[in-house]
Design an enzyme around this catalytic site. Structure first.
Site, PDB file in Angstrom:
ATOM      1  N   HIS A 186      -1.333  -8.090  -0.963  1.00  0.00           N
ATOM      2  CA  HIS A 186      -1.589  -7.382   0.086  1.00  0.00           C
ATOM      3  C   HIS A 186      -2.576  -8.445   1.393  1.00  0.00           C
ATOM      4  CE1 HIS A 186      -4.205  -4.478   2.787  1.00  0.00           C
ATOM      5  NE2 HIS A 186      -3.355  -3.485   2.059  1.00  0.00           N
ATOM      6  N   HIS A 187      -1.632  -7.646   2.911  1.00  0.00           N
ATOM      7  CA  HIS A 187      -2.113  -8.497   3.547  1.00  0.00           C
ATOM      8  C   HIS A 187      -3.397  -8.539   4.036  1.00  0.00           C
ATOM      9  CE1 HIS A 187      -0.448 -10.582   7.114  1.00  0.00           C
ATOM     10  NE2 HIS A 187       0.649 -10.152   7.903  1.00  0.00           N
ATOM     11  N   ALA A 188      -4.354  -7.934   3.702  1.00  0.00           N
ATOM     12  CA  ALA A 188      -5.650  -8.775   4.040  1.00  0.00           C
ATOM     13  C   ALA A 188      -6.624  -9.545   3.161  1.00  0.00           C
ATOM     14  CB  ALA A 188      -6.901  -6.778   3.366  1.00  0.00           C
TER      15      ALA A 188
END
Length: 311
Positions: A186-188
């Site tokens: 995930h980009h988070a």
């Protein structure tokens, strides 16, 4: 009141607008140390949550089933001819010996109490390797188009937010004998720079793999209670508000300097000799036309205005 007449008795951040910057920094440090003592004594070192920043949290808020917010990669490998087991088993054994080099692999998201602030990373505890490391086999003949279709299906599936936000899929069955690994996180949890760092930690640049120190045993910790999470969450909110006030107060001199540059002319004749942006008076001043004489004192008249010379 201190010796300088400044009120240092306020307790709430919204009442501290008149405090000097040093006092505000001291208050933030005291609150941070109090939260650190609370997390160390009652929760443990691993129980302390690491809160997401605003940009990372935005990737969570923007995610929908139609717009997944994970980043992915596809790599191809040529398995050794003398590989004793399947490539999946080999990669799994290799990955487990190096997973501790990237701490994000062992973290999951936790929401704050009443969602007063952004989510935070906490220790995930026991990792379900069967979910995070998967194997898929292409049907015969195992063409490149089939691989693209499988990767498209894998990429359209959102990551489970109740688990660490990463997944690796080993894809075999290609007609050329190669094996593909599709990875998504995930980009988070990761950006381009962090992705390069994780790849450098996991993989080697030489045929002979380097020796990696095994992970240290983790101390037993317990999960924080609702009350403890509420105290830590409120503490984070208070610190964020005070930091915003501190940043706003620190920006005042810069804003005043910029306004001064705009309102004061750079030079007397409207020309900006310093090379910076012109001030407002420089822009509004009327242009002065030069009155210097022309280099030609007796210009010749145009041809059509010349009088004919008498014969």
């Amino acid at each position: 009141m201190d010796a300088g007449g400044t009120d240092t008795s306020c307790k709430l951040p919204l009442q501290c607008g008149s405090l000097p910057l040093a006092t505000i920094r001291q208050m933030i440090g005291e609150r941070g140390r109090m939260a650190g003592r609370l997390s160390t004594v009652t929760i443990g070192r691993e129980g302390r949550m690491k809160q997401l920043g605003g940009i990372d949290a935005t990737f969570l808020y923007m995610e929908t089933p139609e717009t997944p917010m994970h980043v992915a990669g596809l790599t191809l490998y040529e398995p050794p001819a003398d590989l004793p087991s399947s490539f999946y088993d080999h990669f799994k054994e290799f990955f487990l010996t190096r997973m501790h080099l990237a701490p994000i692999f062992e973290k999951k998201l936790a929401r704050t109490v009443l969602e007063l602030d952004h989510p935070a990373w906490v220790d995930a505890g026991e990792i379900d390797i069967a979910y995070h490391l998967r194997r898929a086999t292409l049907a015969a003949p195992g063409s490149w188009k089939q691989l693209e279709e499988m990767v498209g299906e894998l990429h359209s599936t959102l990551l489970d937010r109740s688990r660490p936000l990463w997944q690796f899929t080993v894809i075999d069955g290609l007609d050329d004998g190669n094996v593909a690994i599709y990875s998504k996180m995930h980009h988070a949890a990761i950006d381009g720079g962090a992705g390069m760092a994780i790849a450098a930690a996991l993989y080697d640049m030489s045929p002979l793999p380097r020796k990696v120190k095994p992970p240290e045993p983790k101390p037993a910790v317990r999960k924080p209670t609702i009350e403890e999470r509420a105290i830590l969450g409120i503490n984070d909110v208070v610190q964020n508000v005070m930091r915003q006030q501190l940043k706003a107060m620190e920006a005042v001199p810069q804003v005043l300097g910029t306004l001064t540059d705009l309102l004061i002319a750079k030079s007397g004749n409207g020309e900006n000799k310093s090379g910076g942006l012109p001030g407002i008076p420089d822009i509004l001043l009327p242009r002065r036309h030069s009155t210097s004489p022309s280099p030609r004192s007796d210009p010749s008249p145009p041809a059509h205005c010349r009088s004919a010379t008498p014969r």
